[in-house]
Design a protein around this motif. Structure first.
Motif, PDB file in Angstrom:
ATOM      1  N   UNK A 220       0.792  -1.223   0.000  1.00 46.25           N
ATOM      2  CA  UNK A 220       0.000   0.000   0.000  1.00 46.25           C
ATOM      3  C   UNK A 220       0.826   1.277   0.000  1.00 46.25           C
ATOM      4  N   UNK A 221       2.051   1.220   0.556  1.00 40.58           N
ATOM      5  CA  UNK A 221       2.893   2.410   0.624  1.00 40.58           C
ATOM      6  C   UNK A 221       4.323   1.991   0.913  1.00 40.58           C
ATOM      7  N   UNK A 222       5.226   2.966   1.011  1.00 42.99           N
ATOM      8  CA  UNK A 222       6.608   2.675   1.358  1.00 42.99           C
ATOM      9  C   UNK A 222       6.702   2.392   2.866  1.00 42.99           C
ATOM     10  N   UNK A 223       7.423   1.349   3.218  1.00 41.58           N
ATOM     11  CA  UNK A 223       7.549   0.993   4.637  1.00 41.58           C
ATOM     12  C   UNK A 223       8.992   0.991   5.126  1.00 41.58           C
ATOM     13  N   UNK A 224       9.957   0.923   4.220  1.00 48.65           N
ATOM     14  CA  UNK A 224      11.364   0.897   4.626  1.00 48.65           C
ATOM     15  C   UNK A 224      11.857   2.331   4.810  1.00 48.65           C
ATOM     16  N   UNK A 225      11.497   2.904   5.935  1.00 51.14           N
ATOM     17  CA  UNK A 225      11.836   4.293   6.232  1.00 51.14           C
ATOM     18  C   UNK A 225      13.098   4.366   7.072  1.00 51.14           C
ATOM     19  N   UNK A 226      13.888   5.413   6.863  1.00 54.13           N
ATOM     20  CA  UNK A 226      15.019   5.683   7.736  1.00 54.13           C
ATOM     21  C   UNK A 226      14.491   6.217   9.063  1.00 54.13           C
ATOM     22  N   UNK A 227      15.371   6.296  10.043  1.00 53.17           N
ATOM     23  CA  UNK A 227      14.979   6.821  11.344  1.00 53.17           C
ATOM     24  C   UNK A 227      14.438   8.248  11.214  1.00 53.17           C
ATOM     25  N   UNK A 406       0.548   9.003   2.488  1.00 57.62           N
ATOM     26  CA  UNK A 406       1.115  10.122   1.730  1.00 57.62           C
ATOM     27  C   UNK A 406       2.449  10.546   2.331  1.00 57.62           C
ATOM     28  N   UNK A 407       2.519  10.617   3.653  1.00 52.98           N
ATOM     29  CA  UNK A 407       3.763  11.016   4.319  1.00 52.98           C
ATOM     30  C   UNK A 407       4.859   9.978   4.146  1.00 52.98           C
ATOM     31  N   UNK A 408       4.466   8.722   3.962  1.00 53.09           N
ATOM     32  CA  UNK A 408       5.447   7.645   3.802  1.00 53.09           C
ATOM     33  C   UNK A 408       5.851   7.420   2.349  1.00 53.09           C
ATOM     34  N   UNK A 409       5.276   8.178   1.428  1.00 53.23           N
ATOM     35  CA  UNK A 409       5.682   8.041   0.033  1.00 53.23           C
ATOM     36  C   UNK A 409       4.556   7.903  -0.951  1.00 53.23           C
ATOM     37  N   UNK A 411       0.164   6.476  -1.639  1.00 52.85           N
ATOM     38  CA  UNK A 411      -0.656   5.269  -1.652  1.00 52.85           C
ATOM     39  C   UNK A 411      -0.504   4.566  -2.994  1.00 52.85           C
ATOM     40  N   UNK A 412      -0.143   3.302  -2.957  1.00 50.95           N
ATOM     41  CA  UNK A 412       0.080   2.527  -4.176  1.00 50.95           C
ATOM     42  C   UNK A 412      -1.224   1.951  -4.710  1.00 50.95           C
ATOM     43  N   UNK A 413      -1.204   1.581  -5.982  1.00 44.77           N
ATOM     44  CA  UNK A 413      -2.316   0.864  -6.608  1.00 44.77           C
ATOM     45  C   UNK A 413      -2.046  -0.631  -6.514  1.00 44.77           C
ATOM     46  N   UNK A 414      -3.008  -1.375  -6.017  1.00 43.50           N
ATOM     47  CA  UNK A 414      -2.823  -2.815  -5.859  1.00 43.50           C
ATOM     48  C   UNK A 414      -2.796  -3.515  -7.213  1.00 43.50           C
TER      49      UNK A 414
END
Length: 503
Positions: A220-227, A406-409, A411-414
């Motif tokens: 759904x979104x980006x999850x590999x975030x830096x600190x 949105x803040x994490x990058x 919302x992706x399309x499934x």
């Protein structure tokens, strides 16, 4: 100690996951002079970085003379560059191994012994075999609450720790697992953070299941975030739904989880230390634990759940945490989807209040969100539940979820899985139950979670009537081979759907 001349580094392009491996030629003069042989543990020094790695001997054609090869993880840990000089020597004695042997023989470890074991694991001084020995001994020897507390503290100290200025109460939620499709976390976090609670949620990827929260959220979104990115997201939205691996919170836990996954092992003491260390490292101090109980769930009985809840409470109290454990129904899979992509579809349908949203996932999420709101306000669960429902039904939770994504990058399309087939009933009857463990295994054989599009979509629930030829579920896979493999497993395990006569 005699000086050993340097070799020059070469990246072999071999992914050994987190196990550091080095490669030397069979005619290497240093190997002969020092008595190095295959599987020898060696200390590798590259400038200020040092690592203990396992030696593999390769044919001379694979390495140029005077070079030493590195696996991807060893190369990254040492921060090497091509042809950089590297020194090798026999590994020094790892003193904490004596404490490991003590645990193997069934003795209780003191906090200092546990701290040294965790410290040495974090420095990559333990081989995978030694880590597996620690996990197995801990599971077989049943870690005491004192040991689990010490393990939790040591794991927190092994990595980064977040501190949220001005926030006295920081919340988090965790499910102990064992129930396919139980993807309540994104919904609960959206509801609770929309109500104003701060929730820096980091999640592990699946250990023994076909999907973890991080696997589902990655659809759904980006999850590999830096600190720094994680902190920015929380500052913007009051919450996040990130993977924990890149943030460096309790990194030893990630090393242990890798071996637990291979062993298919998830012992109570390790589970409690894993969960609470990540929460404490993320700066959380109010924690909700979802504990599904059912005949084929991870927890088979209420008595077993109460025992685990007691251990959670003891360790939480010692760590100065506010914790609530709630026992929930684990008799059947939750929602319709099993696997990252299919579970993401259920999450979106609940948040969007879609007519096709699975009612059980929605109600379970509301119950858990109400528990979190109750922890925050001190009001009763009956008073908190209508507030949680209003946040969901009004669209506030969906708006908050979109803000987080949105803040994490964005919302992706499934995407759609390229291959699927229907699994059909063979007789008339009523669905009396389903085997959660074998349902999870079916989804994993189809490729989940490594292939996020793989998995299952259930078409019936316990209590539904069925007739011959009726679809019970749709199986999804990335390749025809994986689809056939999983379908064959189903044909040999049709009784994972317990269909009995109509009353």
């Amino acid at each position: 100690m005699r000086h050993i001349p340097p070799l020059t580094a070469h990246l072999m392009g071999v992914d050994t996951h987190e196990e550091p491996i080095i490669f030397m030629r069979s005619d290497c003069a240093i190997c002969r002079a020092e008595g190095f042989s295959a599987n020898t543990r060696l200390q590798v020094q590259a400038k200020e970085h040092s690592l203990i790695a396992t030696l593999n001997i390769v044919s001379n054609e694979l390495l140029a003379e005077g070079t030493i090869g590195f696996s991807d993880s060893a190369w990254e840990f040492l921060q090497l560059r091509e042809e950089q000089p590297v020194h090798v020597r026999h590994a020094p004695l790892v003193r904490s191994l004596s404490a490991l042997r003590k645990k193997i023989y069934g003795h209780e470890l003191n906090p200092l012994e546990i701290k040294t074991i965790v410290h040495d694991i974090s420095r990559r001084l333990y081989s995978d075999i030694e880590i597996a020995s620690f996990l197995t001994a801990s599971a077989a020897g049943h870690l005491s609450s004192v040991e689990v507390t010490a393990l939790t503290r040591a794991m927190v100290s092994s990595g980064n720790q977040l501190h949220w200025s001005g926030a006295e109460r920081v919340f988090d939620k965790h499910c102990i697992g064992g129930l396919p499709g139980n993807r309540t976390t994104p919904i609960v976090i959206s509801i609770a953070s929309a109500a104003g609670l701060m929730i820096p949620k980091t999640s592990s990827r699946a250990i023994t299941s076909p999907a973890g929260t991080a696997d589902t959220m990655e659809e759904l979104t980006e999850v590999d975030l830096s600190l720094e990115q994680l902190q920015d997201v929380v500052e913007q939205t009051g919450a996040c739904l990130a993977a924990g691996g890149e943030v460096g919170l309790s990194p030893v836990d990630d090393l242990l989880i890798r071996i637990e996954r291979a062993l298919d092992l998830d012992s109570p003491g390790q589970l409690v230390a894993s969960v609470l260390s990540k929460k404490v490292a993320a700066g959380s101090n109010h924690i909700l634990i979802d504990m599904p109980v059912g005949p084929t769930a991870k927890l088979r009985s209420v008595e077993e759940a109460n025992e685990l809840a007691g251990l959670f409470r003891q360790v939480a109290k010692a760590m100065g945490l506010q914790l609530r454990c709630v026992i929930t129904d684990g008799t059947q899979a939750i929602g319709y989807g099993i696997g990252p992509n299919q579970e993401a579809r259920d999450v979106l349908s609940v948040l969007r209040n879609s007519p096709e949203a699975p009612p059980d996932l929605a109600e379970r999420s509301l119950f858990l969100a109400a528990n979190m709101l109750s922890m925050a306000s001190g009001e009763t669960l009956d008073a908190a539940l209508p507030k949680a429902r209003e946040i969901l039904l009004s669209g506030q939770a969906w708006q908050q979820f979109q803000r987080i994504c949105s803040a994490q990058g964005g919302l992706k399309t499934l995407q759609e899985a390229p291959h699927h087939c229907r699994l059909r009933a063979q007789r008339t009857g009523k669905l009396l139950g389903m085997d959660n463990r074998r349902l999870a295994q079916l989804a994993k054989l189809a490729g989940a979670p490594s292939s996020p599009l793989a998995g299952l979509r259930l078409h019936i629930k316990v209590g539904n009537s069925v007739i011959p030829g009726q679809p019970l579920a749709t199986l999804y896979a990335d390749t025809p081979g994986e689809l056939a493999y999983a379908r064959d497993y189903y044909h040999q395990n049709r009784d994972l759907f317990d269909i009995g006569p109509q009353p």
